[in-house]
Write a protein that holds these residues in place. Sequence first.
Motif, short mmCIF file in Angstrom:
data_model
loop_
_atom_site.label_atom_id
_atom_site.label_comp_id
_atom_site.label_asym_id
_atom_site.label_seq_id
_atom_site.Cartn_x
_atom_site.Cartn_y
_atom_site.Cartn_z
N UNK A 224 0.84 -1.20 0.00
CA UNK A 224 0.00 0.00 0.00
C UNK A 224 0.87 1.25 0.00
N UNK A 225 1.94 1.25 0.81
CA UNK A 225 2.83 2.41 0.85
C UNK A 225 3.48 2.68 -0.49
N UNK A 226 3.97 1.61 -1.15
CA UNK A 226 4.61 1.78 -2.46
C UNK A 226 3.61 2.28 -3.49
N UNK A 227 2.40 1.74 -3.47
CA UNK A 227 1.38 2.17 -4.44
C UNK A 227 0.99 3.63 -4.22
N UNK A 228 0.89 4.05 -2.96
CA UNK A 228 0.54 5.45 -2.69
C UNK A 228 1.64 6.38 -3.19
N UNK A 229 2.90 6.00 -3.01
CA UNK A 229 4.00 6.84 -3.49
C UNK A 229 4.00 6.92 -5.01
N UNK A 230 3.82 5.78 -5.67
CA UNK A 230 3.77 5.77 -7.14
C UNK A 230 2.59 6.61 -7.63
N UNK A 231 1.45 6.43 -6.97
CA UNK A 231 0.27 7.19 -7.39
C UNK A 231 0.49 8.68 -7.23
N UNK A 232 1.06 9.10 -6.10
CA UNK A 232 1.26 10.52 -5.87
C UNK A 232 2.16 11.13 -6.94
N UNK A 233 3.22 10.40 -7.31
CA UNK A 233 4.12 10.91 -8.35
C UNK A 233 3.40 11.00 -9.71
N UNK A 234 2.64 9.95 -10.05
CA UNK A 234 1.94 9.94 -11.33
C UNK A 234 0.84 10.99 -11.37
N UNK A 235 0.07 11.10 -10.30
CA UNK A 235 -1.03 12.06 -10.27
C UNK A 235 -0.50 13.48 -10.30
N UNK A 236 0.63 13.71 -9.66
CA UNK A 236 1.24 15.05 -9.70
C UNK A 236 1.65 15.41 -11.12
N UNK A 237 2.17 14.42 -11.86
CA UNK A 237 2.57 14.68 -13.24
C UNK A 237 1.36 15.07 -14.09
N UNK A 238 0.28 14.32 -13.95
CA UNK A 238 -0.95 14.66 -14.68
C UNK A 238 -1.49 16.03 -14.24
N UNK A 239 -1.49 16.25 -12.94
CA UNK A 239 -2.15 17.43 -12.37
C UNK A 239 -1.51 18.73 -12.87
N UNK A 240 -0.19 18.69 -13.09
CA UNK A 240 0.51 19.92 -13.47
C UNK A 240 0.68 20.05 -14.98
N UNK A 241 0.01 19.18 -15.74
CA UNK A 241 0.05 19.34 -17.19
C UNK A 241 -0.87 20.48 -17.62
N UNK A 242 -0.55 21.07 -18.74
CA UNK A 242 -1.35 22.19 -19.25
C UNK A 242 -2.75 21.69 -19.60
N UNK A 243 -3.74 22.46 -19.26
CA UNK A 243 -5.15 22.19 -19.55
C UNK A 243 -5.67 20.93 -18.86
N UNK A 244 -5.04 20.51 -17.78
CA UNK A 244 -5.56 19.36 -17.03
C UNK A 244 -6.85 19.71 -16.31
#
Length: 480
Positions: A224-244
């Motif tokens: 669960x800890x590893x998945x949360x870390x991976x998710x946070x990194x991936x979601x941050x990448x999507x979140x800061x994309x233009x026009x997200x």
Amino acid sequence: MNQRRGWRWPARAVYGAVLGGVLGVAPALAWAGELQGASLSPLWGLPFAGMLLSIALLPLLAPLFWHHHYGKVAAGWALAFLLPCAAVFGPRAATAAFAHALLAEYLPFVLLLTALFTVAGGIYLRGNLHGSPALNTALLGTGALLASCMGTTGASMLLIRPLIRANDNRRHVAHVVVFFIFIVSNAGGALTPLGDPPLFLGFLQGVDFFWTLRHIWDKALFLVGALLLIFYALDSWFYHRREELQATDPTPDTHALALEGKVNLVLLAAIVGLVLLSGVWKSPVVFELAGVPLGLPGLVRDGGLVLVTLLSLHTTPAQVHADNQFGWAPMQEVAKLFAGIFLTIVPVIAMLKAGTQGPFAAIVGAVTRADGTPDPAMYFWASGALSSFLDNAPTYLVFFHTAGGDAATLMGPLAPTLAAISAGAVFMGANSYIGNAPNLMVKAIAEDRGVRMPGFFGYMLWSGGVLLPLFLLMTWIWFL
């Protein structure tokens, strides 16, 4: 959706299509045990394979046909098993298979799933959450904690709608739901028998209630800890994309955060109590219906679940259901598809139970070392691989009995083997949409809310890329 029209389905279905939530609350192997798996040809597994391939391919190749006729497809594959069964073994055998699948397996599954779906659908978080990476990660972590207390299905049904609503102003939402399935619908349920159906079946077989907490907590925390870390990194990448983010949030900040439908929290506790009661209450009273023995504790549980479902529908304000966009389409899909799965899986489980004497001897033999002792790493992968496609609850029981079936021995000298079976069955149920009941329910709800979810194989690309490396690392750390 026309709400009044939508209520007709539960009214018709309470007696038999009311959906419910923990796979295998009633042992799923009784009739399969009467079928002599050692004498069966692997061809008996073709209807089940056809069922899986239909779920995987038809939504991609013929989406309109699948959308309108998936129930007929499931019924067709069920008949592809039942009719040859009647021809080869006699009508009584086919009738017994159908009766057992319906009364001892499917109805308990459907009743519990419906109760959890209905109760969770009557809880509404008014106000607007904003789906930032931090908030999404916090919701997934909260869901993981709740999953071991109220079950993966209960936690999934409680949180999936608020999570989707929090992200309804974003372009990319599918990855949020995929990780929700990984964490809340599967990995989070690894700590207690209430968390996931395989562990509940182990509890019924004599495994101590807190045994899994003592032996699986480190593995669950890692995953669960590893998945949360991976998710946070991936979601941050999507979140800061233009026009997200959309210019206008579909859920405006017009209300302060408030929880409505609180009576359903009490009903949710009642569901947990009913499930737990059915496991600890021993009664010699048994009723027989169509040749299927039905124990009193199970009947009380199922009757209680029907009552809880009806109470939730009666006491939840209509506005809560309307605001929650509560509808029955996802449940109808799960009910029809799992009806086909429950029937077509019967000969597959029988062949697995035949052990080294059956058609799947290679699978059973692979989990045993040359000196005859069990191999925890192979048990982890074998139980996990089959749980990805065969329903993790009966798969758990198959390997539980393959390892000896004595709870005291498995909790003692063979504790690493039982831990491997438990972890494989729970964690790898996330590998496909059909590995665990909440997976398909969450997918259906997300699509009903407009989220473009990956198809069967698309989802497996996600699980293969994210989960399999973590499972390999877990094998190296704990099971070799």
